[in-house]
Design a protein around this motif. Structure first.
Motif, PDB file in Angstrom:
ATOM      1  N   LYS A  85       0.601  -1.273  -0.204  1.00 37.40           N
ATOM      2  CA  LYS A  85       0.323  -0.197  -0.308  1.00 37.40           C
ATOM      3  C   LYS A  85       0.904   1.195  -0.082  1.00 37.40           C
ATOM      4  N   LYS A  86       1.907   1.487   0.885  1.00 40.68           N
ATOM      5  CA  LYS A  86       2.864   2.498   0.728  1.00 40.68           C
ATOM      6  C   LYS A  86       3.262   2.486  -0.819  1.00 40.68           C
ATOM      7  N   ASN A  87       3.887   1.589  -1.294  1.00 43.47           N
ATOM      8  CA  ASN A  87       4.603   1.632  -2.546  1.00 43.47           C
ATOM      9  C   ASN A  87       3.011   1.809  -3.741  1.00 43.47           C
ATOM     10  N   GLY A  88       2.495   2.229  -3.568  1.00 37.84           N
ATOM     11  CA  GLY A  88       0.774   2.478  -4.343  1.00 37.84           C
ATOM     12  C   GLY A  88       0.939   0.914  -4.959  1.00 37.84           C
ATOM     13  N   TRP A  89       1.005  -0.427  -4.809  1.00 38.33           N
ATOM     14  CA  TRP A  89       0.591  -1.450  -5.254  1.00 38.33           C
ATOM     15  C   TRP A  89       1.677  -1.721  -5.931  1.00 38.33           C
ATOM     16  N   LYS A  90       2.809  -1.993  -5.943  1.00 41.27           N
ATOM     17  CA  LYS A  90       4.228  -2.339  -6.063  1.00 41.27           C
ATOM     18  C   LYS A  90       4.550  -2.741  -5.193  1.00 41.27           C
ATOM     19  N   THR A  91       5.454  -4.730  -5.748  1.00 41.81           N
ATOM     20  CA  THR A  91       5.906  -4.598  -4.806  1.00 41.81           C
ATOM     21  C   THR A  91       7.493  -4.331  -4.724  1.00 41.81           C
ATOM     22  N   SER A  92       8.843  -4.811  -3.800  1.00 36.75           N
ATOM     23  CA  SER A  92       9.723  -4.882  -3.376  1.00 36.75           C
ATOM     24  C   SER A  92      10.839  -4.104  -4.933  1.00 36.75           C
ATOM     25  N   ASN A  93       9.988  -4.939  -6.225  1.00 33.88           N
ATOM     26  CA  ASN A  93      10.950  -4.384  -7.135  1.00 33.88           C
ATOM     27  C   ASN A  93      10.408  -3.824  -8.102  1.00 33.88           C
ATOM     28  N   LYS A  94       9.078  -3.229  -7.037  1.00 35.23           N
ATOM     29  CA  LYS A  94       8.452  -2.185  -9.124  1.00 35.23           C
ATOM     30  C   LYS A  94       7.519  -3.041  -9.495  1.00 35.23           C
ATOM     31  N   LYS A  95       7.420  -4.178  -9.634  1.00 33.73           N
ATOM     32  CA  LYS A  95       6.341  -4.883 -10.365  1.00 33.73           C
ATOM     33  C   LYS A  95       5.036  -4.417  -9.968  1.00 33.73           C
ATOM     34  N   ASP A  96       3.238  -4.680 -10.508  1.00 31.20           N
ATOM     35  CA  ASP A  96       2.719  -4.930  -9.900  1.00 31.20           C
ATOM     36  C   ASP A  96       2.178  -5.464  -8.876  1.00 31.20           C
ATOM     37  N   VAL A  97       1.567  -5.651  -8.278  1.00 34.13           N
ATOM     38  CA  VAL A  97       1.121  -6.880  -6.765  1.00 34.13           C
ATOM     39  C   VAL A  97       0.198  -7.454  -7.356  1.00 34.13           C
ATOM     40  N   LEU A  98       0.427  -8.900  -8.254  1.00 33.73           N
ATOM     41  CA  LEU A  98      -0.475 -10.168  -8.352  1.00 33.73           C
ATOM     42  C   LEU A  98      -1.625 -10.010  -7.799  1.00 33.73           C
ATOM     43  N   ASN A  99      -2.727  -9.849  -8.238  1.00 33.77           N
ATOM     44  CA  ASN A  99      -4.227 -10.594  -7.581  1.00 33.77           C
ATOM     45  C   ASN A  99      -4.054  -9.512  -6.745  1.00 33.77           C
ATOM     46  N   ILE A 100      -3.994  -7.946  -7.113  1.00 33.94           N
ATOM     47  CA  ILE A 100      -4.291  -6.863  -7.144  1.00 33.94           C
ATOM     48  C   ILE A 100      -5.765  -6.183  -6.245  1.00 33.94           C
ATOM     49  N   ASP A 101      -7.210  -7.416  -7.363  1.00 33.91           N
ATOM     50  CA  ASP A 101      -7.923  -6.931  -7.077  1.00 33.91           C
ATOM     51  C   ASP A 101      -8.942  -7.943  -5.991  1.00 33.91           C
ATOM     52  N   LEU A 102      -8.098  -8.350  -5.478  1.00 37.07           N
ATOM     53  CA  LEU A 102      -8.303  -9.702  -4.378  1.00 37.07           C
ATOM     54  C   LEU A 102      -7.476  -9.154  -2.656  1.00 37.07           C
ATOM     55  N   TRP A 103      -6.034  -8.561  -3.546  1.00 33.62           N
ATOM     56  CA  TRP A 103      -5.493  -8.279  -2.205  1.00 33.62           C
ATOM     57  C   TRP A 103      -6.397  -7.337  -1.774  1.00 33.62           C
ATOM     58  N   GLN A 104      -6.400  -6.035  -3.000  1.00 36.56           N
ATOM     59  CA  GLN A 104      -7.188  -4.689  -2.029  1.00 36.56           C
ATOM     60  C   GLN A 104      -9.360  -5.233  -1.934  1.00 36.56           C
ATOM     61  N   LYS A 105      -9.200  -6.140  -1.992  1.00 36.52           N
ATOM     62  CA  LYS A 105     -10.666  -6.495  -1.149  1.00 36.52           C
ATOM     63  C   LYS A 105     -10.458  -6.979  -0.053  1.00 36.52           C
ATOM     64  N   LEU A 106      -9.496  -7.765   0.301  1.00 36.71           N
ATOM     65  CA  LEU A 106      -9.368  -8.372   1.711  1.00 36.71           C
ATOM     66  C   LEU A 106      -9.039  -7.054   2.219  1.00 36.71           C
ATOM     67  N   ASP A 107      -8.244  -6.399   1.954  1.00 33.57           N
ATOM     68  CA  ASP A 107      -7.719  -5.320   2.848  1.00 33.57           C
ATOM     69  C   ASP A 107      -8.484  -4.413   2.901  1.00 33.57           C
ATOM     70  N   GLN A 108      -9.654  -4.388   2.485  1.00 34.69           N
ATOM     71  CA  GLN A 108     -10.836  -3.757   2.588  1.00 34.69           C
ATOM     72  C   GLN A 108     -11.243  -4.366   4.463  1.00 34.69           C
ATOM     73  N   LEU A 109     -11.382  -5.904   3.771  1.00 34.37           N
ATOM     74  CA  LEU A 109     -11.801  -6.191   5.290  1.00 34.37           C
ATOM     75  C   LEU A 109     -11.577  -6.549   6.403  1.00 34.37           C
ATOM     76  N   LEU A 110     -10.069  -6.488   6.162  1.00 32.42           N
ATOM     77  CA  LEU A 110      -9.044  -6.612   7.441  1.00 32.42           C
ATOM     78  C   LEU A 110      -9.775  -5.164   8.079  1.00 32.42           C
ATOM     79  N   GLN A 111      -9.555  -4.289   7.292  1.00 31.85           N
ATOM     80  CA  GLN A 111      -9.822  -2.963   7.812  1.00 31.85           C
ATOM     81  C   GLN A 111     -11.029  -3.103   9.292  1.00 31.85           C
TER      82      GLN A 111
END
Length: 149
Positions: A85-111
């Motif tokens: 989240k701090k890196n704008g949904w990028k991995t430490s290698n500056k690549k897009d997070v895989l399965n970003i749609d599900l991770w963002q949904k999960l992030d909302q539920l975790l709140q």
């Protein structure tokens, strides 16, 4: 705050291929089972869906102990999510997070909850994990059988 336990597992027959997921939500006395699947998916997506669908069923805030044999899910929740989240949904290698749609949904539920994820060894006789694994595979098989008809 009350504590719930979630046991979750996902499966795909082929990667990608037909997939299924299963979760058990329990307060120690009562249990609820959540299951489903998709026609074309990956194992990691089904592992995430098992957790997402369980959390969607829980309406109030709880302390949640999540048990899964997916290091991807455990590491994602416990270590990677805040960094992504701090890196704008990028991995430490500056690549897009895989399965970003599900991770963002999960992030909302975790709140809504205080969630701690724990890794358990798969196929090691843990009753809830074995049950979820079996049901997830049966859910995936439904999509494979539908293809053959």
């Amino acid at each position: 705050m009350k504590t719930l336990k979630i046991f979750a597992d996902g499966s795909s027959l082929g990667n990608p291929g037909p997939g299924g997921y299963c979760s058990i939500i329990t307060d120690g006395e009562k249990k609820a089972v959540v299951k489903g699947g998709e026609k074309l998916t990956t194992n990691n997506r089904m592992e995430l869906m098992a957790v997402i669908k369980a959390l969607e069923k829980i309406k109030n805030s709880y302390n949640i102990e999540l048990y899964t044999d997916s290091k991807y899910v455990v590491d994602g929740i416990n270590s990677w999510l805040e960094k992504w989240k701090k890196n704008g949904w990028k991995t430490s290698n500056k690549k897009d997070v895989l399965n970003i749609d599900l991770w963002q949904k999960l992030d909302q539920l975790l709140q809504r909850h205080n969630v701690k994820a724990y890794w358990i060894k798969g196929h090691n006789g843990h009753p809830e994990n074995e049950y979820c694994d079996k049901v997830a595979k049966m859910e995936a098989l439904k999509y494979m059988q539908n293809e053959e008809k």
